[in-house]
Design a protein around this motif. Sequence first.
Motif: not given
Length: 382
Positions: A1-13, A44-48, A226-227
Amino acid sequence: MDTFRRPDLAKQMARQLLRPSLLDVGLRSGLFISGARRTGKTTFLRHDLIPALQVLGAIVIYVDLWQDITASPAILMQDAIRRCLKDLQTPSSALLKRLSKLKSADITALGLKFAFDIDQVGEKFGVTLAQALTETVDLAKSDVVLVVDEVQQAVSTDEGRNMLFGLKAARDTINLRPQTEGHFIFIGTGSHRAMVNELTARNNQAFSGATSIAYPCLGEDYVAWLTGRLARQGFEPLPSLNAASEVFSMLGHKPEDFLRALRALKGAEHPDDALRATARALCTAATDAEIQKIMAMGGLAIALFDRITSASEGVRGVFSAKAVAGYSNALGRPVRVEEIQPIANQLLDANLIIRCGYGSYAVADPAVQARWLENRPLLEQL
């Protein structure tokens, strides 16, 4: 299953760390993020976050201090830094190629030329971490970010604590210069909130005064993602979004446990109710399984762990005369001091406790600690 990404949070940080506003400049003193185990911090660290930092031109060094719990945390950090420096001087390395796309070709195309022996960085007769990282920033004209996963392990040894002071010296040497080609940013994450907070709150810690925050846990957006994927794959029955979000929170925002609960819904007539019941059972089973490990180690392990649970932060004196008398009373026989360390090592190896300083220990999982305290009357009868 694909990894859930959190690009907006990562970009902000990433922007707050590398392009800080006046209100965020303090993050250059260090950022420490605490959160329970298995809540997605490393993902989150590695993917985002790391990719977002790299997009802004940072050289990112990542090390997980739990990748080998038998290894010295200082050596793990030192080796990670050396590997990065070797990549920077190797023209064919992926790191250098990525940096070349963001920086001038004449700086990076042939690899950085360091005026020191990389294998001797941090050694007695080599350059200090501060010298090595300063030269890296100046040659690459980039920010350098060191990400240390399970950072609380660093203070479990004198060498690890000294390493943190060396990294703090590097931070000050680089970041306090009036004109610097880049900055050195330290990010530490950990699964024991009290210990991670201590790394910034206590004056005797290297990164005293740095920023400490709670890990932004996955929430309803993850549950909906996920659902939704499960629905498209024909999985049924599925709970309502409200019930699923409630259970995800009940399970401590842990994706693995949430998936386990969803798998148990097969054939359920009332998925919302079934999911809640499964989640309650999983919460109890997970902590009870850890407690059972302690019980199987015998009376001294039980007495030692019980003493360690007495404090929300690290507890000292587990080898003191008073502590030994307590163990002897609990076991109904004399306990010798030399019996204690092997038992403490067993608890450490099982990740049931963590060392948070010389002679100081804490419970690794706060949920297990809470469950232990809840069942202490029953344990005392046993």
